[in-house]
Design a protein around this motif. Structure first.
Motif, short mmCIF file in Angstrom:
data_model
loop_
_atom_site.label_atom_id
_atom_site.label_comp_id
_atom_site.label_asym_id
_atom_site.label_seq_id
_atom_site.Cartn_x
_atom_site.Cartn_y
_atom_site.Cartn_z
N GLU A 168 38.70 94.62 55.07
CA GLU A 168 37.43 94.10 54.61
C GLU A 168 36.30 95.32 54.69
OE1 GLU A 168 37.60 89.38 55.78
OE2 GLU A 168 37.60 90.97 57.64
N ILE A 169 36.64 96.21 55.35
CA ILE A 169 35.52 97.27 55.18
C ILE A 169 35.38 97.98 53.89
CG2 ILE A 169 34.72 99.18 56.40
CD1 ILE A 169 36.19 98.46 58.99
N ASP A 170 34.32 97.91 53.49
CA ASP A 170 33.86 98.56 52.07
C ASP A 170 32.47 99.34 52.20
OD1 ASP A 170 32.42 96.54 51.94
OD2 ASP A 170 33.39 95.51 50.11
N ALA A 171 31.88 99.79 51.12
CA ALA A 171 30.89 100.31 51.34
C ALA A 171 29.70 99.42 51.46
CB ALA A 171 30.31 101.03 49.88
N GLU A 172 29.78 98.03 51.17
CA GLU A 172 28.76 97.20 51.16
C GLU A 172 28.87 97.02 52.85
OE1 GLU A 172 27.67 92.67 50.22
OE2 GLU A 172 28.88 93.76 48.77
N GLN A 173 30.04 96.48 53.14
CA GLN A 173 30.06 96.47 54.75
C GLN A 173 29.45 97.21 55.78
OE1 GLN A 173 30.86 94.08 56.80
NE2 GLN A 173 31.77 92.35 55.55
N PHE A 174 29.68 98.66 55.12
CA PHE A 174 29.24 99.65 55.86
C PHE A 174 27.75 99.90 55.90
CE2 PHE A 174 28.62 104.29 56.94
CZ PHE A 174 29.41 104.61 57.93
N GLN A 175 27.09 99.86 54.65
CA GLN A 175 25.80 99.80 54.47
C GLN A 175 24.96 98.79 55.22
OE1 GLN A 175 24.67 100.90 50.76
NE2 GLN A 175 22.54 100.05 50.85
N ALA A 176 25.51 97.63 55.52
CA ALA A 176 25.00 96.65 56.26
C ALA A 176 24.89 96.91 57.91
CB ALA A 176 26.02 95.38 56.23
N HIS A 177 25.27 98.05 58.13
CA HIS A 177 25.31 98.46 59.58
C HIS A 177 24.32 99.77 59.64
CE1 HIS A 177 28.63 95.59 59.74
NE2 HIS A 177 28.44 95.51 61.25
N LEU A 178 23.81 100.05 58.77
CA LEU A 178 22.80 101.50 58.67
C LEU A 178 21.56 100.88 59.01
CD1 LEU A 178 24.05 103.16 55.40
CD2 LEU A 178 24.67 103.69 57.92
N TYR A 179 20.61 101.73 59.34
CA TYR A 179 19.11 101.54 59.72
C TYR A 179 18.45 100.72 58.53
CZ TYR A 179 19.93 104.66 63.97
OH TYR A 179 20.32 105.31 65.09
N THR A 180 19.11 101.36 57.50
CA THR A 180 18.24 101.06 56.22
C THR A 180 18.98 99.71 55.45
OG1 THR A 180 19.58 102.62 54.90
CG2 THR A 180 17.43 103.27 55.87
N VAL A 181 19.48 98.91 56.20
CA VAL A 181 20.25 97.62 55.66
C VAL A 181 19.70 97.14 54.47
CG1 VAL A 181 19.64 96.31 57.59
CG2 VAL A 181 21.57 95.77 56.50
N ASP A 182 18.22 96.86 54.52
CA ASP A 182 17.42 95.80 53.73
C ASP A 182 16.61 96.62 52.69
OD1 ASP A 182 15.90 96.52 55.71
OD2 ASP A 182 14.92 94.95 55.86
N LEU A 183 17.01 98.05 52.92
CA LEU A 183 16.02 98.89 51.92
C LEU A 183 16.93 99.53 50.90
CD1 LEU A 183 14.45 100.97 54.60
CD2 LEU A 183 13.14 99.25 53.53
N PRO A 184 16.26 99.87 49.65
CA PRO A 184 16.84 100.51 48.71
C PRO A 184 17.03 101.78 48.92
CG PRO A 184 14.67 100.20 47.93
CD PRO A 184 14.99 99.22 49.38
N ASP A 185 18.08 102.35 48.11
CA ASP A 185 18.43 103.90 48.47
C ASP A 185 17.43 104.78 47.90
OD1 ASP A 185 20.66 103.12 49.60
OD2 ASP A 185 21.90 103.70 48.15
N PRO A 186 16.83 105.70 48.21
CA PRO A 186 15.68 106.95 47.74
C PRO A 186 16.00 106.94 46.41
CG PRO A 186 16.73 108.02 49.55
CD PRO A 186 17.53 106.50 49.55
N ASP A 187 15.00 106.85 45.50
CA ASP A 187 15.09 107.33 44.05
C ASP A 187 14.81 108.94 44.07
OD1 ASP A 187 15.58 104.64 42.50
OD2 ASP A 187 13.62 104.45 43.40
N LEU A 188 14.10 109.52 45.10
CA LEU A 188 13.45 110.62 44.70
C LEU A 188 13.32 111.00 46.30
CD1 LEU A 188 12.03 113.09 43.80
CD2 LEU A 188 9.69 111.78 43.70
N ILE A 189 13.84 112.08 46.77
CA ILE A 189 13.62 113.03 48.17
C ILE A 189 13.05 114.40 47.55
CG2 ILE A 189 14.75 113.95 49.82
CD1 ILE A 189 16.92 111.98 49.69
N ILE A 190 12.00 114.43 48.38
CA ILE A 190 11.05 115.59 48.08
C ILE A 190 11.18 116.42 49.43
CG2 ILE A 190 8.86 116.68 48.25
CD1 ILE A 190 8.04 113.80 46.70
N ARG A 191 11.41 117.64 49.41
CA ARG A 191 11.39 118.43 50.79
C ARG A 191 10.33 119.84 50.33
NH1 ARG A 191 15.69 120.60 54.71
NH2 ARG A 191 14.30 122.12 56.23
#
Length: 247
Positions: A168-191
């Protein structure tokens, strides 16, 4: 916060989530013959301006990489200076953030933070929890690999407890246990600072992020730099791979 609103670049899609690796405080100070602490203080001012610009541009999510898990290895005096700046920010800026509709959240490992800092974070998060103008995430004591390991450990514990099967472990399950669970992935990363790497920052979430590297040292980062990065983003044709669909 709404004193002078920067004009958004025209003719392109605005990123919904911008993440920034704020790099170059030490080099900024060294080039001026100043202690590193002066660079960090000036960097805190740049962060304040960045939040203002993001809110005025209508960006919904902004993540700032302020202190990495590896930064704990820096000299104690420098770490203490950074923690002092964090205390100052949490005490002096939160009311302004709240009054301007900014929600603050801190992502990362809080276990190494001082008790009073943890309390200030919790109070700030509670105060701003209903705000919707801008979601501001501060990555503090944060490491991307450490986050992935923590998520894997949490999933392993669920499997061990019989709550989940390995199949039952898939990408969705994994992402649900990250700090950013309820956030969209960044569109843009600036360094900033000219370095061209992500340095253990949002390594899961940045799989399809557009990366923009600026030569500007972080303490000199201003609205013009922010807009230049967005304009560069708008020239990109985003591709997610044949098996990925986005709405």
């Amino acid at each position: 916060m709404a004193a002078i609103e920067p004009k958004a670049p025209e003719g392109g899609t605005m990123p919904g989530h911008v993440a920034i690796i704020m790099d170059g405080n030490g080099r900024w100070a060294k080039s001026r013959g100043l202690p590193r602490s002066a660079g960090h203080r000036r960097g805190a001012e740049a962060a304040r301006g960045c939040v203002r610009a993001a809110a005025n541009l209508g960006i919904r999510h902004l993540t700032l990489f302020s202190f990495s898990a590896e930064n704990w290895k820096r000299p104690l005096e420098e770490v203490d200076e950074l923690m002092g700046l964090l205390r100052w920010y949490l005490k002096s800026e939160i009311d302004e953030l709240h009054n301007n509709g900014v929600r603050l959240r801190v992502i990362g490992d809080r276990s190494r933070l001082a008790t009073d800092i943890i309390k200030l974070i919790e109070e700030a998060e509670a105060l701003t929890s209903e705000n919707t103008r801008l979601n501001l995430m501060i990555a503090l004591s944060y490491g991307g690999r450490q986050e992935v390991v923590a998520a894997a450990r949490a999933l392993a514990e669920r499997v061990s407890a019989g709550e989940l099967t390995p199949d039952e472990i898939d990408a969705e399950q994994f992402q649900a246990h990250l700090y950013t669970v309820d956030l969209p992935d960044p569109d843009l990363i600036i360094r900033t600072s000219g370095e061209q790497r992500i340095s253990n920052f949002l390594i899961w979430q940045s799989a399809y992020s557009e990366l923009v590297f600026l030569n500007t040292l972080w303490p000199d980062f201003g609205e013009a730099d922010f807009l230049a990065a967005i304009e560069e983003y708008q020239t990109r044709e985003r591709r997610y791979g044949a098996s990925i669909s986005r709405t």
